[in-house]
Design an enzyme around this catalytic site. Structure first.
Site, PDB file in Angstrom:
ATOM      1  N   CYS A  54       7.578   2.687 -38.235  1.00 34.42           N
ATOM      2  CA  CYS A  54       8.948   2.334 -37.878  1.00 34.42           C
ATOM      3  C   CYS A  54       9.703   1.920 -39.151  1.00 34.42           C
ATOM      4  O   CYS A  54       9.116   1.378 -40.084  1.00 34.42           O
ATOM      5  CB  CYS A  54       8.942   1.183 -36.875  1.00 34.42           C
ATOM      6  SG  CYS A  54      10.607   0.700 -36.355  1.00 34.42           S
ATOM      7  N   ASP A  56      11.588  -0.448 -39.465  1.00 35.35           N
ATOM      8  CA  ASP A  56      11.771  -1.905 -39.462  1.00 35.35           C
ATOM      9  C   ASP A  56      11.326  -2.529 -40.788  1.00 35.35           C
ATOM     10  O   ASP A  56      10.221  -2.248 -41.280  1.00 35.35           O
ATOM     11  CB  ASP A  56      10.956  -2.503 -38.290  1.00 35.35           C
ATOM     12  CG  ASP A  56      11.344  -3.932 -38.004  1.00 35.35           C
ATOM     13  OD1 ASP A  56      11.226  -4.777 -38.927  1.00 35.35           O
ATOM     14  OD2 ASP A  56      11.761  -4.224 -36.871  1.00 35.35           O
ATOM     15  N   ARG A  58      10.245  -5.264 -41.481  1.00 32.00           N
ATOM     16  CA  ARG A  58       9.106  -6.192 -41.419  1.00 32.00           C
ATOM     17  C   ARG A  58       7.763  -5.460 -41.389  1.00 32.00           C
ATOM     18  O   ARG A  58       6.718  -6.100 -41.293  1.00 32.00           O
ATOM     19  CB  ARG A  58       9.226  -7.087 -40.177  1.00 32.00           C
ATOM     20  CG  ARG A  58      10.455  -7.970 -40.183  1.00 32.00           C
ATOM     21  CD  ARG A  58      10.731  -8.521 -38.803  1.00 32.00           C
ATOM     22  NE  ARG A  58      11.051  -7.453 -37.854  1.00 32.00           N
ATOM     23  CZ  ARG A  58      11.310  -7.647 -36.564  1.00 32.00           C
ATOM     24  NH1 ARG A  58      11.277  -8.872 -36.062  1.00 32.00           N
ATOM     25  NH2 ARG A  58      11.596  -6.635 -35.759  1.00 32.00           N
ATOM     26  N   HIS A 110       4.849  -1.352 -33.875  1.00 33.64           N
ATOM     27  CA  HIS A 110       4.761  -2.788 -34.134  1.00 33.64           C
ATOM     28  C   HIS A 110       5.381  -3.594 -32.994  1.00 33.64           C
ATOM     29  O   HIS A 110       6.157  -3.048 -32.201  1.00 33.64           O
ATOM     30  CB  HIS A 110       5.452  -3.138 -35.464  1.00 33.64           C
ATOM     31  CG  HIS A 110       6.932  -2.944 -35.449  1.00 33.64           C
ATOM     32  ND1 HIS A 110       7.827  -3.986 -35.317  1.00 33.64           N
ATOM     33  CD2 HIS A 110       7.686  -1.825 -35.527  1.00 33.64           C
ATOM     34  CE1 HIS A 110       9.060  -3.504 -35.333  1.00 33.64           C
ATOM     35  NE2 HIS A 110       9.008  -2.198 -35.459  1.00 33.64           N
ATOM     36  N   CYS A 113       9.733  -4.742 -31.715  1.00 37.54           N
ATOM     37  CA  CYS A 113      10.475  -3.569 -32.216  1.00 37.54           C
ATOM     38  C   CYS A 113      11.838  -3.468 -31.525  1.00 37.54           C
ATOM     39  O   CYS A 113      11.919  -3.390 -30.299  1.00 37.54           O
ATOM     40  CB  CYS A 113       9.656  -2.307 -31.977  1.00 37.54           C
ATOM     41  SG  CYS A 113      10.468  -0.805 -32.580  1.00 37.54           S
TER      42      CYS A 113
HETATM   43 ZN   LIG Z   1      10.508  -0.939 -34.846  1.00 30.63          ZN
END
Ligand SMILES: [Zn+2]
Length: 289
Positions: A54, A56, A58, A110, A113
């Protein structure tokens, strides 16, 4: 008001500068341990894994797995989706498989999300994003009973995140580039991971389908080797069944219409049966009264 805008801009600019300063410190640190580090890196790459994760911020794959640049070939998008017609992803897969000769593909989802959360909600997040998230909604629809049986919203999100990773692993198996690789004797393994943002640990998901041969046969492609293709061209009979095409089409139409009629009859029979059951239950209730 203007003063506020100026001070915000100064703060944002110093934060942006911090990122570039960080790069200088990173280079210095690397060169302290190996002064040839970047020279060696520039000679080429031979990663053994392709990770689809992803976007993302993080979930940075190298940092989470303590791997160095050059070890993992990475593709990231919102909610780590493997969409069959995604040109970008398919180019990444083809390059990784046919040129880098990677031996494993990892789909890493994850927790927490935003993509999964937005897909579970009904509010629109914008035309293109809604289209993208539809792929997750399809996974939700398929497993709605399981997801909605969970009381806690966090559990429902986690559950959909896991189901989404599983669905994307299956999409990898259905990918012709992967299937061709298996048939050419290069069996690429596919793994599903879930990174837990709240603990930092990665969980490996147990996925039953370990090879492309375990999926529905309609997706299992048969590739002809080049030599076979040449042979089949030479042996194709000249009398093409073209003349019968119209007849075959008409026959097929008839079969489809019959099939649809049969389905309708079955449905109405079931409805009638349930009506009859309701009537007999009513009679029974009246008698009891
Ligand atoms: Zn995500």
């Amino acid at each position: 008001m203007n003063q506020q805008i100026v001070s915000n801009s100064i703060r944002e600019f110093s934060q942006y500068n911090r990122v570039l300063e960080g790069n200088k410190r990173y280079v210095e640190k690397k060169l302290t341990t190996d002064d040839q580090y970047f020279k060696k890196l520039s000679t080429g790459q031979s990663p053994k894994y392709l990770l689809i994760g992803c976007s993302d911020s993080r979930a940075p794959p190298n940092e989470l797995t303590e791997t160095d640049p050059g070890e993992i070939f990475i593709h990231r998008n919102i909610a780590n989706l493997v969409i069959p017609t995604d040109l970008n992803l398919n180019c990444v897969i083809q390059y990784a498989v046919e040129h880098l000769n990677i031996h494993s593909i990892i789909v890493m989802g994850h927790t927490c999300c935003g993509g999964i959360k937005a897909a579970m909600a009904q509010e629109s997040v914008g035309g293109l994003l809604d289209l993208w998230l539809n792929q997750i909604k399809i996974v939700y629809e398929k497993h709605q009973d399981l997801i909605e049986s969970l009381e806690n919203e966090e559990d429902r999100l986690d559950c959909l995140s896991q189901l989404n990773v599983r669905a994307q692993v299956m999409n990898i198996w259905k990918n012709p580039i992967i299937q061709k690789s298996w048939q050419k004797g290069n069996p690429i393994m596919v793994h599903g991971w879930l990174f837990r943002v709240e603990t930092g640990y990665i969980e490996e998901l147990l996925i039953d389908s370990q090879t492309p041969y375990e999926m529905n046969k309609v997706f299992a492609l048969k590739f002809k080797l080049d030599s076979e293709r040449i042979l089949s061209k030479q042996t194709t009979p000249l009398g093409s069944p073209k003349n019968n095409a119209r007849k075959r089409f008409q026959f097929m139409q008839k079969k489809i219409i019959q099939h649809i009629k049969q389905q309708k009859e079955n449905t109405s029979r079931i409805e009638k049966i349930s009506d009859l059951q309701q009537i007999s239950e009513l009679i029974q209730n009246c008698q009891e009264l």
